[in-house]
Design a protein around this motif. Structure first.
Motif, PDB file in Angstrom:
ATOM      1  N   UNK A  72     -32.879 -35.483   1.673  1.00 56.20           N
ATOM      2  CA  UNK A  72     -31.579 -35.011   1.191  1.00 56.20           C
ATOM      3  C   UNK A  72     -30.712 -34.519   2.346  1.00 56.20           C
ATOM      4  N   UNK A  73     -29.437 -34.391   2.075  1.00 51.78           N
ATOM      5  CA  UNK A  73     -28.518 -33.908   3.104  1.00 51.78           C
ATOM      6  C   UNK A  73     -28.744 -32.425   3.353  1.00 51.78           C
ATOM      7  N   UNK A  74     -28.169 -31.928   4.440  1.00 49.64           N
ATOM      8  CA  UNK A  74     -28.298 -30.497   4.755  1.00 49.64           C
ATOM      9  C   UNK A  74     -27.583 -29.636   3.728  1.00 49.64           C
ATOM     10  N   UNK A  75     -26.655 -30.227   2.985  1.00 52.49           N
ATOM     11  CA  UNK A  75     -25.996 -29.481   1.913  1.00 52.49           C
ATOM     12  C   UNK A  75     -26.897 -29.354   0.681  1.00 52.49           C
ATOM     13  N   UNK A  76     -27.851 -30.279   0.564  1.00 55.14           N
ATOM     14  CA  UNK A  76     -28.713 -30.315  -0.625  1.00 55.14           C
ATOM     15  C   UNK A  76     -30.074 -29.652  -0.423  1.00 55.14           C
ATOM     16  N   UNK A  77     -30.468 -29.468   0.829  1.00 51.54           N
ATOM     17  CA  UNK A  77     -31.795 -28.921   1.116  1.00 51.54           C
ATOM     18  C   UNK A  77     -31.721 -28.066   2.367  1.00 51.54           C
ATOM     19  N   UNK A  78     -32.353 -26.884   2.350  1.00 48.72           N
ATOM     20  CA  UNK A  78     -32.329 -26.029   3.545  1.00 48.72           C
ATOM     21  C   UNK A  78     -33.398 -26.487   4.540  1.00 48.72           C
ATOM     22  N   UNK A  79     -33.000 -27.144   5.590  1.00 52.60           N
ATOM     23  CA  UNK A  79     -33.973 -27.660   6.555  1.00 52.60           C
ATOM     24  C   UNK A  79     -34.435 -26.532   7.472  1.00 52.60           C
ATOM     25  N   UNK A  80     -35.440 -25.819   6.969  1.00 51.87           N
ATOM     26  CA  UNK A  80     -36.115 -24.772   7.727  1.00 51.87           C
ATOM     27  C   UNK A  80     -37.610 -25.037   7.628  1.00 51.87           C
ATOM     28  N   UNK A  81     -38.366 -24.416   8.514  1.00 50.15           N
ATOM     29  CA  UNK A  81     -39.818 -24.575   8.448  1.00 50.15           C
ATOM     30  C   UNK A  81     -40.386 -23.845   7.234  1.00 50.15           C
ATOM     31  N   UNK A  82     -39.740 -22.784   6.813  1.00 49.57           N
ATOM     32  CA  UNK A  82     -40.139 -22.145   5.560  1.00 49.57           C
ATOM     33  C   UNK A  82     -40.046 -23.135   4.404  1.00 49.57           C
ATOM     34  N   UNK A  83     -38.940 -23.860   4.347  1.00 46.79           N
ATOM     35  CA  UNK A  83     -38.731 -24.795   3.242  1.00 46.79           C
ATOM     36  C   UNK A  83     -39.712 -25.964   3.296  1.00 46.79           C
ATOM     37  N   UNK A  84     -39.978 -26.500   4.488  1.00 50.54           N
ATOM     38  CA  UNK A  84     -40.945 -27.596   4.607  1.00 50.54           C
ATOM     39  C   UNK A  84     -42.325 -27.137   4.141  1.00 50.54           C
ATOM     40  N   UNK A  85     -42.718 -25.941   4.540  1.00 54.94           N
ATOM     41  CA  UNK A  85     -44.032 -25.429   4.154  1.00 54.94           C
ATOM     42  C   UNK A  85     -44.107 -25.185   2.652  1.00 54.94           C
ATOM     43  N   UNK A  86     -43.024 -24.685   2.070  1.00 49.43           N
ATOM     44  CA  UNK A  86     -43.041 -24.414   0.630  1.00 49.43           C
ATOM     45  C   UNK A  86     -43.179 -25.703  -0.173  1.00 49.43           C
ATOM     46  N   UNK A  87     -42.499 -26.757   0.249  1.00 46.60           N
ATOM     47  CA  UNK A  87     -42.653 -28.043  -0.437  1.00 46.60           C
ATOM     48  C   UNK A  87     -44.092 -28.532  -0.322  1.00 46.60           C
TER      49      UNK A  87
END
Length: 294
Positions: free
Chosen positions: A69-84
């Motif tokens: 997804x675009x950066x407007x649709x998903x927060x590209x952080x390492x926290x977010x990658x790990x949570x997914x």
């Protein structure tokens, strides 16, 4: 021939692609890839480990065949990658596993361990950093600068990292025999990096990388308090994460096994057999002591 399955799972409206092989009741080894690649980097390792392990290798969001997804649709952080990744594991009913971490896979793996300290029962780090000593200053300076000030000037210094020369370099630096490195590996990565909007996602992750440094003291405490077995198998010629980063694991995991091989950042391209054998021997040594399933 080992059957490698190519699967997808839905997590909060996102598609996570993953490769899986090995018996359903074998101990799980979660393979977490780095930049700029995907689970594709494990294409040869998975068959080598399947059997003793149930091997699971997801693509992070924004990488490989997972949603981007675009950066407007998903927060590209390492926290977010790990949570997914954490939610993906819950969907496929995996709650106890060893991790193999490389590059970006390391901060994802560390977050999984800190979120659920009992879930991660062993660590294999292949050029997956957790210590200040691991950073090669010349490589990391523009990333730290961009994280502190995401100006157009600092972005311009980082944009070449998304291009062909830099991606090829990640595969070939520190390698004695370039003919051992499959050029399809970097062509695969470059094709996926070229997707619309992926450049902005990668820049966002560059900017977020400093949060991983801030996490290191908690990771060190987790290693000390849990006593998880650690194998650090490292390309000693890596100009991104220096071998001092491998040696540093012994500060917090005194029994850590350190194996430095004559390779670079993407060690599996040139030293697949050495890495696979080290992991299988490591499993044999720690399976009974740490009561790993299987």
């Amino acid at each position: 021939m080992v059957a490698v399955h190519h699967r997808t799972v839905e997590v909060d409206g996102l598609t996570v692609f993953y490769r899986e092989a090995g018996p359903a009741d074998a101990p799980v080894l979660l393979l977490l890839h780095g930049y700029p690649t995907s689970s594709h980097m494990f294409r040869h390792l998975i068959p080598a480990l399947a059997g003793p392990y149930r091997v699971i290798a997801p693509d992070h969001i924004g990488f490989g065949r997972s949603s981007a997804p675009s950066v407007e649709e998903f927060p590209y952080t390492f926290d977010a990658l790990a949570e997914v990744t954490r939610r993906m594991l819950a969907v496929i009913d995996v709650d106890r596993y060893a991790i193999y971490v490389q590059d970006y896979g390391a901060p994802v793996g560390w977050r999984l361990a800190l979120a659920d300290p009992d879930a991660v029962v062993a660590v294999v780090s292949q050029n997956g950093n957790a210590y200040e000593e691991g950073f090669v200053p010349e490589f990391w300076a523009p990333i730290w600068a961009y994280g502190a000030d995401p100006s157009a000037e600092h972005e311009a210094r980082l944009r070449p990292a998304l291009g062909r020369e830099a991606v090829e370099w990640q595969y070939t630096h520190g390698v004695a025999d370039f003919s051992l490195v499959d050029p399809d590996a970097w062509e695969h990565d470059l094709t996926l990096l070229a997707r619309p909007g992926v450049d902005r996602a990668q820049l966002a992750l560059f900017g977020d990388y400093a949060t991983n440094r801030a996490l290191y003291p908690a990771v060190h405490e987790w290693l000390r308090s849990r006593g998880v077995p650690v194998l650090a198998v490292w390309g000693r010629n890596d100009e991104i994460f220096a071998p001092a980063g491998a040696e540093a694991f012994r500060r917090d995991a005194p029994d850590a096994e350190i194996l430095l091989l004559d390779g670079g950042h993407f060690l599996l391209e040139t030293h697949l057999d050495d890495v696979a054998q080290a992991i299988l021997a490591f499993r044999e040594r720690v399976c009974g002591e740490y009561a790993l399933p299987g």
